[in-house]
Design an enzyme around this catalytic site. Structure first.
Site, PDB file in Angstrom:
ATOM      1  N   GLY A 145       2.785  -4.768   3.525  1.00  0.00           N
ATOM      2  CA  GLY A 145       3.793  -4.264   3.924  1.00  0.00           C
ATOM      3  C   GLY A 145       3.758  -3.271   4.436  1.00  0.00           C
ATOM      4  O   GLY A 145       5.184  -2.639   5.868  1.00  0.00           O
ATOM      5  N   ARG A 164      10.612  -9.501   1.845  1.00  0.00           N
ATOM      6  CA  ARG A 164      10.944  -8.540   1.404  1.00  0.00           C
ATOM      7  C   ARG A 164      11.783  -7.940   2.755  1.00  0.00           C
ATOM      8  O   ARG A 164      11.628  -7.871   3.963  1.00  0.00           O
ATOM      9  CB  ARG A 164       9.490  -7.448   1.552  1.00  0.00           C
ATOM     10  CG  ARG A 164       8.677  -8.283   0.539  1.00  0.00           C
ATOM     11  CD  ARG A 164       7.384  -8.096   0.756  1.00  0.00           C
ATOM     12  NE  ARG A 164       6.647  -6.509  -0.142  1.00  0.00           N
ATOM     13  CZ  ARG A 164       5.997  -5.583   0.359  1.00  0.00           C
ATOM     14  NH1 ARG A 164       5.149  -6.116   0.545  1.00  0.00           N
ATOM     15  NH2 ARG A 164       6.057  -4.181   0.379  1.00  0.00           N
ATOM     16  N   SER A 167      12.270   2.885   1.072  1.00  0.00           N
ATOM     17  CA  SER A 167      11.093   3.352   0.945  1.00  0.00           C
ATOM     18  C   SER A 167      10.145   4.296   1.982  1.00  0.00           C
ATOM     19  O   SER A 167      11.486   4.473   3.407  1.00  0.00           O
ATOM     20  CB  SER A 167      10.434   1.808   1.458  1.00  0.00           C
ATOM     21  OG  SER A 167       8.912   1.909   1.882  1.00  0.00           O
ATOM     22  N   GLN A 227       7.797   4.430   3.148  1.00  0.00           N
ATOM     23  CA  GLN A 227       7.243   4.047   4.829  1.00  0.00           C
ATOM     24  C   GLN A 227       7.968   3.908   5.573  1.00  0.00           C
ATOM     25  O   GLN A 227       7.931   3.465   7.763  1.00  0.00           O
ATOM     26  CB  GLN A 227       6.515   2.473   4.302  1.00  0.00           C
ATOM     27  CG  GLN A 227       5.525   2.687   3.232  1.00  0.00           C
ATOM     28  CD  GLN A 227       4.783   1.722   3.228  1.00  0.00           C
ATOM     29  OE1 GLN A 227       5.221   0.428   3.783  1.00  0.00           O
ATOM     30  NE2 GLN A 227       3.968   1.423   2.267  1.00  0.00           N
ATOM     31  N   ASP A 254       2.679   4.128  -6.483  1.00  0.00           N
ATOM     32  CA  ASP A 254       1.343   3.142  -6.963  1.00  0.00           C
ATOM     33  C   ASP A 254       0.724   3.557  -7.860  1.00  0.00           C
ATOM     34  O   ASP A 254      -0.506   2.977  -8.056  1.00  0.00           O
ATOM     35  CB  ASP A 254       0.955   3.543  -5.651  1.00  0.00           C
ATOM     36  CG  ASP A 254       1.103   2.702  -4.522  1.00  0.00           C
ATOM     37  OD1 ASP A 254       2.318   1.785  -4.386  1.00  0.00           O
ATOM     38  OD2 ASP A 254       0.751   2.681  -2.962  1.00  0.00           O
ATOM     39  N   ARG A 279       6.987  -5.334  -9.725  1.00  0.00           N
ATOM     40  CA  ARG A 279       5.856  -4.670 -10.389  1.00  0.00           C
ATOM     41  C   ARG A 279       6.727  -4.656 -12.092  1.00  0.00           C
ATOM     42  O   ARG A 279       5.825  -4.851 -12.909  1.00  0.00           O
ATOM     43  CB  ARG A 279       5.374  -3.497  -9.301  1.00  0.00           C
ATOM     44  CG  ARG A 279       4.710  -3.855  -8.284  1.00  0.00           C
ATOM     45  CD  ARG A 279       3.841  -2.501  -8.106  1.00  0.00           C
ATOM     46  NE  ARG A 279       2.916  -2.940  -7.033  1.00  0.00           N
ATOM     47  CZ  ARG A 279       2.670  -2.233  -6.023  1.00  0.00           C
ATOM     48  NH1 ARG A 279       2.695  -0.886  -6.171  1.00  0.00           N
ATOM     49  NH2 ARG A 279       1.369  -2.841  -5.298  1.00  0.00           N
TER      50      ARG A 279
END
Length: 410
Positions: free
Chosen positions: A69, A97, A143, A145, A288, A319
């Site tokens: 990802g 995603r 996100s 990211q 994480d 998750r």
């Protein structure tokens, strides 16, 4: 394939942790944008980083990033800002995603990106070009990211980048990690207010760079120390003043009875004999580590309420649902709320006699549940090879620490 695990009565080991995946992937993008020849040392050997290296060095028209990802997001921005025509794709799960937020932001900067199949999702066809740059506004809870991907191309945009974030900012330490690495390579990038970042149109400088070890990987050894009756574990390559936000895990594990001693070569973990009766923690900056602490707290019989988990729904798997399902196999009933809160109030059910933990193609599910073998001698981990995404040597390191690992029956 399944692994049947058995744990030693006490743990004494010295472990050379893998290099940081987060730093490796950012350094690779920045290094590529700097167009220099200096060497990056101690890059991670995990799948995600190897995919990134392959994409940046081979120059294939079709780039398959598999389940990475981070690579999907970082490379989408990189390819948009560098000349060439590419299609970037991944696994079936990767194609589920969402990436529309990043694509829309890049289009605002002048990028030419088309969806190959489904609107808002990979694969993407990208026609790279010099981008003008401008002011962009994003919600802070997207996100990190996406934000890092945009920031890293900021110095090569004709007019730089002004990035405004609205509302609560998720995973701020990962944004700060990106900014620090950009500065290390000569960029002018900084917060101008609590919600705004300015990146000047100032080229990167190429220079030699060595990647530090991975604090995310360290969390599984903290977990082992917390769950073991006795433990003395040395982890090399970690430092007190780390760029990595996940280093905060050391502070949280201190409340679960694990003391951290900093040495010349890394850290030493020991049990300190004190453990809180309940743990309430906000994971918005360290998502994480959530799976690790869920398993650890439950097995230590420490009720918990964890908030800030909104990004867990769009990780390698959902998750939150995965944790609820797999923890029930061990006899724990978890409750979630608003897709961002997960809690355990002590509710138990009968555990499975021989629990097989499904990993959902998620490396962190495998590594968060493996230490449960200390309390569950019949536990098995399904599809254990998923750890290669971030920590390829994990099972070998467990063997070094005295764990028994056998191939179980399907």
């Amino acid at each position: 394939m399944r692994y049947l695990l058995s744990a030693p009565s006490q743990i004494k080991a010295t472990i050379q942790l893998p290099a940081s995946k987060s730093i490796s992937n950012r350094a690779l993008i920045i290094h590529a944008l700097s167009k220099g020849d200096d060497v990056l040392s101690n890059l991670s050997d995990c799948d995600d980083t190897q995919v990134m290296i392959k994409a940046l060095t081979e120059g294939n028209e079709v780039i398959d990033i598999l389940a990475a990802g981070t690579a999907m997001r970082f490379l989408t921005a990189y390819l948009s800002s560098t000349p060439g025509i590419h299609t970037i794709t991944g696994t079936e799960r990767m194609q589920q995603r969402p990436i529309q937020i990043l694509v829309n932001a890049l289009r605002e900067l002048g990028a030419h990106i088309e969806y190959v199949r489904n609107e808002g999702f990979p694969p993407l066809r990208i026609e790279g070009r010099e981008l003008t740059g401008s002011e962009i506004t994003l919600k802070g809870n997207v996100s990190s990211q996406y934000i890092s991907a945009l920031l890293m191309i900021g110095p090569v945009l004709k007019n730089g980048l002004q990035l405004r974030l609205t509302g609560e900012i998720v995973s701020r330490p990962y944004i700060n990690l990106t900014l620090q690495l950009m500065k290390d390579f000569g960029a002018s990038a900084s917060w101008t207010s609590d919600q705004s970042i300015l990146v000047d149109p100032q080229p990167y400088h190429c220079l030699p760079f060595t990647v530090e070890s991975d604090w995310s990987a360290a969390s599984y050894w903290y977990q082992i120390a917390a769950l073991s009756p006795q433990a003395n574990i040395e982890l090399t390559g970690l430092f007190r003043h780390s760029y990595q936000g996940d280093s905060r895990g050391a502070e949280v594990f201190a409340r679960l009875g694990v003391a951290t001693e900093y040495t010349e070569t890394g850290i030493r973990l020991k049990k300190n004999g004190t453990c809180v009766e309940r743990l309430d923690e906000d994971f918005v900056d360290i998502p994480d580590l959530a799976q690790t602490f869920v398993v650890t707290c439950a097995l230590l019989n420490v009720p918990f309420r964890f908030t800030g988990l909104q990004s867990l729904k769009i990780k390698e798997t959902d998750r939150i649902e995965a944790l609820k399902t797999e923890m029930k196999k061990l006899g724990y009933i978890l409750h979630d709320k608003n897709d961002s809160i997960l809690s355990w109030d002590g509710e138990r059910v009968e555990q499975q006699a021989c629990p097989v933990i499904k990993t959902y193609e998620d490396h962190r599910m495998a590594m968060a549940f493996a230490p449960a073998a200390i309390h569950y001698p019949t536990i098995q981990i399904d599809e254990p090879q998923v750890v290669s995404k971030s920590y390829p040597g994990y099972w070998n390191d467990l063997r070094k620490a005295g764990f028994g690992i056998k191939v179980g029956e399907e």
